[in-house]
Design an enzyme around this catalytic site. Sequence first.
Site, PDB file in Angstrom:
ATOM      1  N   ARG A  59       0.493  -1.267   0.329  1.00 50.94           N
ATOM      2  CA  ARG A  59       0.417  -0.285   0.077  1.00 50.94           C
ATOM      3  C   ARG A  59       0.994   1.464   0.316  1.00 50.94           C
ATOM      4  O   ARG A  59       0.221   2.182  -0.111  1.00 50.94           O
ATOM      5  CB  ARG A  59      -0.725  -0.286   1.090  1.00 50.94           C
ATOM      6  CG  ARG A  59      -2.513  -1.209   0.701  1.00 50.94           C
ATOM      7  CD  ARG A  59      -3.412  -0.558   1.691  1.00 50.94           C
ATOM      8  NE  ARG A  59      -3.599   0.736   1.957  1.00 50.94           N
ATOM      9  CZ  ARG A  59      -4.974   1.639   2.253  1.00 50.94           C
ATOM     10  NH1 ARG A  59      -5.242   0.605   3.141  1.00 50.94           N
ATOM     11  NH2 ARG A  59      -5.201   2.149   1.963  1.00 50.94           N
ATOM     12  N   LYS A  60       2.152   1.386   0.550  1.00 51.88           N
ATOM     13  CA  LYS A  60       2.622   2.232   0.012  1.00 51.88           C
ATOM     14  C   LYS A  60       2.972   2.594  -0.788  1.00 51.88           C
ATOM     15  O   LYS A  60       3.558   1.675  -2.140  1.00 51.88           O
ATOM     16  CB  LYS A  60       4.012   1.760   1.084  1.00 51.88           C
ATOM     17  CG  LYS A  60       3.731   1.846   2.971  1.00 51.88           C
ATOM     18  CD  LYS A  60       2.828   3.022   3.574  1.00 51.88           C
ATOM     19  CE  LYS A  60       1.914   2.196   4.731  1.00 51.88           C
ATOM     20  NZ  LYS A  60       1.411   0.888   4.793  1.00 51.88           N
ATOM     21  N   LEU A  61       4.036   3.967  -1.414  1.00 48.19           N
ATOM     22  CA  LEU A  61       4.697   3.886  -2.725  1.00 48.19           C
ATOM     23  C   LEU A  61       5.362   3.259  -3.024  1.00 48.19           C
ATOM     24  O   LEU A  61       5.814   2.821  -4.401  1.00 48.19           O
ATOM     25  CB  LEU A  61       5.003   5.675  -2.650  1.00 48.19           C
ATOM     26  CG  LEU A  61       3.803   6.649  -2.824  1.00 48.19           C
ATOM     27  CD1 LEU A  61       2.805   6.675  -2.027  1.00 48.19           C
ATOM     28  CD2 LEU A  61       4.817   7.581  -3.385  1.00 48.19           C
TER      29      LEU A  61
END
Length: 377
Positions: free
Chosen positions: A184-186
Amino acid sequence: MTAVTRLNVMQPNLGEEEIAAVADVIESGWIAQGPRVAEFETRFAALVDTRNAVAVSNCTAALHLAMVVARVQPGDDVVVPSFSFVATANAPTYVGARPVFADVDPVTGNVTAETIENVLTPKTTAVIAVDQGGIPADIAGIRAVCEPRGITLVEDAACGAGSRLGNRPMGVSADIAVWSFHPRKLLTTGEGGMLTTNRQDWADRARKLREHGMSVSAAQRHQSVLAPAEQYLEVGFNYRMTDLQAAVGIVQLGRLAEMVTRRRVLAGMYQDALADVPGVRCVADPAGGRSNFQSFWIEVSAGHRNSREELLGELASAGISARRGIMAAHRHPAHAGRDHADLTVTERLTDSTLILPLFHQMTSDDLFRVVDVIRRS
């Protein structure tokens, strides 16, 4: 009837370069923690302008190690936001400390110097400040509260890669920062995390602790024909990252600037398109800060014709996967029995916010599909 195409709340930005990088590692014959992990650490430390980066299996492991190397003890108090993923509150409990919940700013969703100072106790030895959803926390202001009291400041920058406060990257002003590479993170490595610090002694200890407390790393043993005998200096953990993951992370670092730019464009489009919708407030950059908009959330207040739950239902009916806003840890069974100060803002934001789809590959058509549902609901 035309089938509704699902629009996910996020999706990782991965491609052929990551595939090739993983294939290279497999062909090398060394897939566990090794040279790619070391390279990833060096590059990440440079990105966040910090002397030391220690790669680990996930951000929760990094938070745990931060508590250990900062010597947080059983019976200590650690100030944390309840308005955060439960790992933030769990980490102090791993070392026998007590998480003490602070409320958050109603605009940013972050703890502040004031909300932290309100809950300090004589037993407080550490504070964990979160850059919630990539919105930069006021680390300088929080440090001004912690430093004179000898309180360790840990920045939970799980969502913060690519965000900035002033001209500085997140993480650089804290005693220790921790980072997540969850999908879910960049930046993603599938799973994975990082601990960064300017203290060499803390970094050295964290490196040993992630490998069971061994005196000689696995990479050093692998490089030796006759491996040196290792000692286990203290009870440690198995918190290693693999070279397979690190190879993906190295490629992802090269994508970061482009991803932040694109997400900021999309966030600006949301903000403009929803600015005149009654009862809807969009998350925005704080004063002096520049968010990566890891998550784009809105607050739905009484001025909107629908509640947050009703709006989530409308979005789902249109095939759009949104999410309820950040959890309040003090409401969940794992932490529900803990005494806490007034958490009015935390509870309001938890009940009234929702996270909208935002990812690098998102098109303007995708975005206005979301906007149209919100505007007509």
